[in-house]
Scaffold this active site. Sequence first.
Site, PDB file in Angstrom:
ATOM      1  N   ARG A  64      11.599  27.731  11.747  1.00  0.00           N
ATOM      2  CA  ARG A  64      12.773  27.553  12.614  1.00  0.00           C
ATOM      3  C   ARG A  64      13.363  28.895  13.029  1.00  0.00           C
ATOM      4  O   ARG A  64      13.823  29.050  14.170  1.00  0.00           O
ATOM      5  CB  ARG A  64      13.823  26.686  11.905  1.00  0.00           C
ATOM      6  N   HIS A  88      10.141  18.877  10.477  1.00  0.00           N
ATOM      7  CA  HIS A  88      10.797  18.203   9.349  1.00  0.00           C
ATOM      8  C   HIS A  88      10.042  18.513   8.069  1.00  0.00           C
ATOM      9  O   HIS A  88       8.824  18.625   8.080  1.00  0.00           O
ATOM     10  CB  HIS A  88      10.792  16.678   9.556  1.00  0.00           C
ATOM     11  N   TYR A 108      15.421   8.303   8.663  1.00  0.00           N
ATOM     12  CA  TYR A 108      16.705   9.016   8.612  1.00  0.00           C
ATOM     13  C   TYR A 108      17.848   8.121   8.130  1.00  0.00           C
ATOM     14  O   TYR A 108      19.000   8.352   8.485  1.00  0.00           O
ATOM     15  CB  TYR A 108      17.021   9.608   9.984  1.00  0.00           C
ATOM     16  N   PHE A 144      25.760  12.340  14.956  1.00  0.00           N
ATOM     17  CA  PHE A 144      24.573  12.721  15.721  1.00  0.00           C
ATOM     18  C   PHE A 144      23.387  11.776  15.512  1.00  0.00           C
ATOM     19  O   PHE A 144      22.339  11.976  16.132  1.00  0.00           O
ATOM     20  CB  PHE A 144      24.150  14.165  15.393  1.00  0.00           C
ATOM     21  N   ARG A 187      10.156  23.869   2.351  1.00  0.00           N
ATOM     22  CA  ARG A 187      11.526  24.000   2.875  1.00  0.00           C
ATOM     23  C   ARG A 187      11.844  25.470   3.158  1.00  0.00           C
ATOM     24  O   ARG A 187      12.519  25.785   4.133  1.00  0.00           O
ATOM     25  CB  ARG A 187      12.538  23.422   1.882  1.00  0.00           C
ATOM     26  N   THR A 200      18.414  24.367   8.487  1.00  0.00           N
ATOM     27  CA  THR A 200      18.498  23.296   9.492  1.00  0.00           C
ATOM     28  C   THR A 200      18.889  23.848  10.862  1.00  0.00           C
ATOM     29  O   THR A 200      18.314  23.456  11.882  1.00  0.00           O
ATOM     30  CB  THR A 200      19.521  22.230   9.028  1.00  0.00           C
TER      31      THR A 200
HETATM   32  P1  GDP Z   1      16.818  19.099   7.519  1.00  0.00           P
HETATM   33  O1  GDP Z   1      16.489  18.489   6.190  1.00  0.00           O
HETATM   34  O2  GDP Z   1      16.910  20.602   7.480  1.00  0.00           O
HETATM   35  O3  GDP Z   1      15.899  18.628   8.628  1.00  0.00           O
HETATM   36  O4  GDP Z   1      18.305  18.635   7.907  1.00  0.00           O
HETATM   37  P2  GDP Z   1      19.085  17.244   7.652  1.00  0.00           P
HETATM   38  O5  GDP Z   1      18.319  16.367   6.706  1.00  0.00           O
HETATM   39  O6  GDP Z   1      20.488  17.597   7.287  1.00  0.00           O
HETATM   40  O7  GDP Z   1      19.123  16.578   9.096  1.00  0.00           O
HETATM   41  C1  GDP Z   1      17.971  15.973   9.611  1.00  0.00           C
HETATM   42  C2  GDP Z   1      17.832  16.354  11.056  1.00  0.00           C
HETATM   43  O8  GDP Z   1      18.931  15.846  11.804  1.00  0.00           O
HETATM   44  C3  GDP Z   1      17.847  17.863  11.343  1.00  0.00           C
HETATM   45  O9  GDP Z   1      16.615  18.491  11.118  1.00  0.00           O
HETATM   46  C4  GDP Z   1      18.249  17.885  12.790  1.00  0.00           C
HETATM   47  O10 GDP Z   1      17.149  17.566  13.648  1.00  0.00           O
HETATM   48  C5  GDP Z   1      19.242  16.726  12.867  1.00  0.00           C
HETATM   49  N1  GDP Z   1      20.618  17.210  12.686  1.00  0.00           N
HETATM   50  C6  GDP Z   1      21.240  17.588  11.542  1.00  0.00           C
HETATM   51  N2  GDP Z   1      22.505  17.979  11.768  1.00  0.00           N
HETATM   52  C7  GDP Z   1      22.683  17.858  13.103  1.00  0.00           C
HETATM   53  C8  GDP Z   1      23.793  18.113  13.978  1.00  0.00           C
HETATM   54  O11 GDP Z   1      24.855  18.547  13.553  1.00  0.00           O
HETATM   55  N3  GDP Z   1      23.590  17.875  15.313  1.00  0.00           N
HETATM   56  C9  GDP Z   1      22.407  17.393  15.801  1.00  0.00           C
HETATM   57  N4  GDP Z   1      22.287  17.172  17.135  1.00  0.00           N
HETATM   58  N5  GDP Z   1      21.357  17.139  15.022  1.00  0.00           N
HETATM   59  C10 GDP Z   1      21.494  17.366  13.680  1.00  0.00           C
HETATM   60 MG    MG Z   2      16.610  16.470   5.542  1.00  0.00          MG
END
Ligand code: GDP
Ligand code: MG
Length: 160
Positions: A113, A126, A60, A68, A96, A102
């Site tokens: 989801r 993920h 990440y 977060f 996806r 998300t």
């Molecule tokens: P994804 O690609 O849909 O998984 O989303 P992202 O790459 O933007 O973020 C990775 C992961 O971080 C997400 O799947 C969530 O588990 C976490 N995450 C993202 N945004 C937030 C947030 O605003 N709050 C919290 N607690 N977790 C977040």
């Molecule tokens: Mg992502």
Amino acid sequence: FLPHLVASMEQVEETYIMVKPDGVQRGLVGEIISRFEKKGFKLIGLKLFQCPQDLAEEHYIDLKAKSFYPKLIDYITSGPVVCMAWEGIGVVASARKLIGSTNPLQAEPGTIRGDLAVQTGRNVVHGSDSPENGKREIALWFGEGEICEWTPAQAPWLRE
Ligand code: GDP
Ligand code: MG
């Protein structure tokens, strides 16, 4: 418009899919694997794994500046995850779509989801966001010898 030329340009891709610790704890591993399996993608890597801190941070890395991020690292390392590598034409974008938005409350019903989760911080799965990240993440989570080259028996029944 020449459909055979378009088809020949379609790229075989790889994506990294992971059942997060909440998905494992909630008994959703089979359900989640099943969605990709039934769609017709090819499983090329699979393991149950306790993610160490440094690997979670590397995975990440792009989110390091987010508020977060510390909670996200705690979440991903809080219990075993199921690591998967899937192969197929268009698998990155398609996975996806199967996963959904998300925020699970905004994810469409029918997506993983959308059907199985209620909060962004516990969104069960993920999926890589680009073919480049698919390759990067598979290399990060799997060692040499953990990815299988094979031909599924159903291959001729999935594509003409
Ligand atoms: P994804 O690609 O849909 O998984 O989303 P992202 O790459 O933007 O973020 C990775 C992961 O971080 C997400 O799947 C969530 O588990 C976490 N995450 C993202 N945004 C937030 C947030 O605003 N709050 C919290 N607690 N977790 C977040
Ligand atoms: Mg992502």
